[in-house]
Design an enzyme around this catalytic site. Structure first.
Site: not given
Length: 279
Positions: A42, A100, A118, A143-144, A164
């Site tokens: 994410h 990050s 993302e 979708d992570g 995350d």
């Protein structure tokens, strides 16, 4: 589901904990010339302006990175994180806070590889712009959580996976824990970091129990709370579950965590630092 934007929270106390620990893990990886792999489920926008309206709305960074920005004396364990922040901000004014991905970008070498996910269209576009023409970086608008199935195991055997999510959907607590366990099965030589907010203690207890019941070993837990647990709306703390922590990380946290507590929440002293599951 796409209402969450990290720009409103960039640089807050939770980011300080997450990114200072991530920096220590990255420092460990670059001690060897061997390549490393990084996956961020994410990723967000990657970089955040602290002068723009979203960050200024609640100014959460004032109780986070702003408390550390101009320190001249601090533990060596905080040096990698603060060095990364200063590298993005020329002069004495704090203007930019890295997500990050941008933090990891400063450690990325020619032999390393990064995959970023993302789902939000605007943040995805910002992320693509930030990493334009940089080799060995793959960015997907997807979708992570699903990426943990499709992208693992990587061909590189060393690396970090950061999970995350926003936790704006209550089921994220269950999904994140499940995907952490499943991801580890695919990449058991990697270091996994699962960030979580402390909003309702029962949800954190659930995650802890699921991890204890799994067959995963070597799980370190670190948590920093700035106020007592509450059933009201709002985050009172945050933490990380770390699978396969670098060998020095446990002792580094013993110094880092009390310092962050002293500087960011001297009025309330509650931290967790333990092996949730031993090796």
């Amino acid at each position: 589901m796409l209402s969450y934007r990290h720009a409103f929270h960039a640089g807050n106390f939770a980011d300080v904990l997450k990114h200072s620990v991530l920096s220590l893990c990255l420092e460990h990886l670059i001690k060897k010339d061997k390549p490393f792999f990084y996956l961020d489920t994410h990723s967000g926008a990657g970089s955040y302006s602290l002068s723009q309206s979203k960050a200024q709305q609640n100014q959460e960074f004032q109780n986070g990175i702003s408390q550390l920005w101009q320190l001249t004396t601090f533990p060596t364990e905080l040096q990698p994180y603060l060095t990364a922040i200063h590298a993005l901000n020329s002069g004495k004014q704090l203007k930019t806070y890295p997500g990050s991905p941008l933090l990891v970008k400063q450690y990325l070498r020619d032999q390393d590889y990064m995959r970023l996910y993302e789902l939000h269209p605007k943040d995805h576009e910002k992320l693509k712009t930030l990493f334009k023409k940089i080799q060995h970086v793959r960015i997907e608008q997807s979708d992570g959580f699903a990426a943990l199935k499709s992208a693992l195991p990587p061909h590189i055997k060393r690396g970090i996976v950061l999970i995350d999510p926003s936790y704006e959907v209550k089921t994220d607590y269950q999904t994140a824990t499940k995907q952490l366990i499943e991801g580890y099965k695919r990449f058991n030589t990697g270091t996994f970091l699962l960030w979580y907010p402390v909003v309702q203690r029962g949800r954190v207890n659930y995650m802890e129990q699921q991890l204890r019941n799994s067959k995963v070993r070597n799980i370190l837990q670190v948590e920093h709370c700035i106020s007592p647990d509450s059933t009201e709306h709002g985050m009172t703390g945050s933490g990380l579950f770390i699978i396969n922590p670098p060998w020095q990380l446990n002792s580094q946290l013993a110094t880092l965590l009390p310092f962050l507590q002293e500087k960011l929440s001297p009025q309330y002293n509650r931290t967790i630092h333990r092996y949730l599951v031993p090796e």
